[in-house]
Write a protein that holds these residues in place. Sequence first.
Motif, PDB file in Angstrom:
ATOM      1  N   ARG A  60       0.805  -1.229   0.000  1.00 22.36           N
ATOM      2  CA  ARG A  60       0.000   0.000   0.000  1.00 22.36           C
ATOM      3  C   ARG A  60       0.838   1.280   0.000  1.00 22.36           C
ATOM      4  O   ARG A  60       0.402   2.301  -0.539  1.00 22.36           O
ATOM      5  N   PHE A  61       2.008   1.256   0.642  1.00 25.50           N
ATOM      6  CA  PHE A  61       2.688   2.516   0.903  1.00 25.50           C
ATOM      7  C   PHE A  61       4.096   2.634   0.338  1.00 25.50           C
ATOM      8  O   PHE A  61       4.637   3.736   0.258  1.00 25.50           O
ATOM      9  N   ARG A  92       8.903   4.080   2.467  1.00 30.25           N
ATOM     10  CA  ARG A  92       7.896   4.980   1.926  1.00 30.25           C
ATOM     11  C   ARG A  92       8.576   6.160   1.229  1.00 30.25           C
ATOM     12  O   ARG A  92       9.639   6.610   1.654  1.00 30.25           O
TER      13      ARG A  92
END
Length: 827
Positions: free
Chosen positions: A464-465, A551
């Motif tokens: 997701r990140f 990230r």
Amino acid sequence: MVEVRVPRMGLVVLVGISGSGKSTFAAKHFAPTQVISSDYCRGLVADDENDQSATPDAFDVLHYIVGTRLRRGLFTVVDATNVQWDARKQLIELAKSHDVMADAIVLDVPEEVALARNAARPDRTFGPHVITRQRKDLRRSLGKIARDGFRRIHVLRGDDIDEAVITYEKSWSDRTELTGPFDIIGDVHGCRLELETLLRTLGWTVTPTGATHPEGRTAVFVGDLVDRGPDTPGVLRLVMGMVAAGTALCVSGNHEQKLVRALNGRKVRVAHGLEESLTQLAAEPEEFREAARTFMDGLISHYRLDGGALVVAHAGLKEAYHGRASGRVRAFALYGDTTGETDEYGLPVRYPWANEYRGRAMVVYGHTPTTEPEWVNNTICLDTGAVFGGSLTALRYPERQLVSVPAEKVWYEPVRPLTSQFARDPGVLDIGDVTGTRHVETRHGGRVKIVQENSAAALEIMSRFSVDPRWLVYLPPTMSPPETSALDGFLEHPDQAFAEYAKAGVSRVVCEEKHMGSRAIAVLARTPEAAARRFGVTDGTTGSVYTRTGRPFFADLTGELVDRLRDAVSPLWDELRTDWVVLDGELLPWSAKAGGLIRDQYASVGAAARAALPEAVGVLEAAAGRGLDVGGLLDRTQRRAGNAALFRDAYARYCWPVSGLDGVRLAPFQVLACEGRATAVTEPHSWHLEVLGRLSSPILTPTRHVYVSLDSEEERAAAVEWWSELTAAGGEGMVVKPVDHAPGRVQPGIKVRGREYLRIIYGPDYTESLDLLRRRFLGKKRSLASREHALGVEALSRLADGDPLWRVHEAVFAVLALESEPVDPRL
């Protein structure tokens, strides 16, 4: 003296009637933990060693314990009468099921001796008829015991029982005392010219009948020396000479086994290149043919080398078979595992056992030709199809360096075209590599376990990140603070870090300024072509900058930041002779990444304290002026107001305004890796700082540092003074590291934070609670730092070795998974 030789890893079955002295013999010659007694097991299940009704349950327990020990590779002795064939049969089958050898030691004593011994023991309540029956069973067994399936039967009588000496025999595959270095060579298949070329490329001096290496290296051949190629006799002559001279080892391949059967006159199918070998050997003298037959017939299934860290087998070997001896083990080592299916060419479909391998030992093998050797879970196949026009490949061990020479020509047309052994995109991390509980093998920290729950959390973050996983080649380890300082007013102090490293045997450390920013990893490629070649990124981008959890720092400015950093580090391309580089550093200011955290967590606390506490002080002062006894509360509130001001000043020092990338800087302190060079492992920190110190750019901030010889009190004191001045001026503190790489239990880096900076971490009034904070526990944080460091170094080593990116990602993902472990975030 009678020598009784038993297998070092195997089962010994004691055979003898009750009263023959088996327990006394076992206690004399074997460790208590090695002996599993039927009497003891009977006592476990019935609280009475003589309760014969408990015998079936007792032997269930005995067989379970023995099986568990054999599975774990532990030498085991069974102390029971074992005079009946069925009892021995069960134990032999147990040994076979765990692929170990079994020996029998028979204590043959006269019946009257056994009767006298049992009569002298009050715990033996059974009658003499039991001894008589056991003696008859033993006499019947002695004539047939040789057919039971024992490797060796040792029958001891009279004085031989007392004079026996036990010696242990290693298995033939156990050459763990040999530590190399080794040159492991893939399937030769009669390609003598290619073999000689490869050996010379590796630095060997070659003659037709042998080869030597000036550095004392040992060659290890993975089998399949014969068939298909133009000169099987020449290959055999060379390898046989090397093995005889002690400069080489060789395991059996399936082609050697089949050729031996043909030479022995057995009926075999003349296919897969066997005809070429038979024709070529027919032209050789009879003495050579016999010597070659004897040599090939004596080749064993596999070798364990270098303390068990290296296993060589022709078709590979799963961990449960390492060091074992059975037909099943030999079959796997010669042929590997198959699915039972055949492909469109009529060839068996190989089961990809290496995909499931999680063993500690590196397994090197051949057998299945592939276009390029590829690391899979600490295993590698070196058969690159030399006889089919591919190449002949060797692996230098322990360097993990691959060396190949091209085939002179296509000597034998393959039935199936050469392909990659593992049909997967090398740049893609497969979900099967990261789900569930796993063990990641590292060369500087052993095996690191990743539990399923942590894997799931890491998968969520990465999916997701994270940045594009192709750039995600390293994540930095967490860092531990030093042991708590006992100095008044201090929670952390350099003295504890210095003392810890000195105790661990480190002689010299470097103290690096700890920038107050956000940990950043910069992966930079010289050109888009270099990015595509090494990282598989084909969208024209040339790098990425990401946080310690993978990230991105900036959603829209990453490309511009990468371009500025590439310009700043451009001198490294030529100096390090590389087209890509990975840097470790801090992105400044802290507010560039942590602005939301500062506003929501720190600034709100500071603003509330600065608004409320002065008002509270004013009220209390007025109350004191009216004669109320509020002196203690007033003092505490005044201290809290002063602490709040210090707290606000502490975080404000690390914030400055930025516009876009203007004002953003990177403070690099380590060249993590570059082309062909795993610098995190091989270079001291002084090299990193010197290389980076020569860079000059507005976007780069230097990392100030001092070196300390830990046996010099003056240098220690100077470093403490430097730290004091640094923190008094608003600096966060410093990181203390060994100058030279020190794997193992030594912490990779210890952060020593300043007194005022710790207000941000523990709160404005933390100095009021130092006694409580000094009880903090560092063990879990330190264990985490060591494991993550080992994984990070492993990822960089794989990257610099040219491993596929999915292999690099395996170690990186494990670091991210470990970050899910619950550890006090203030440490």
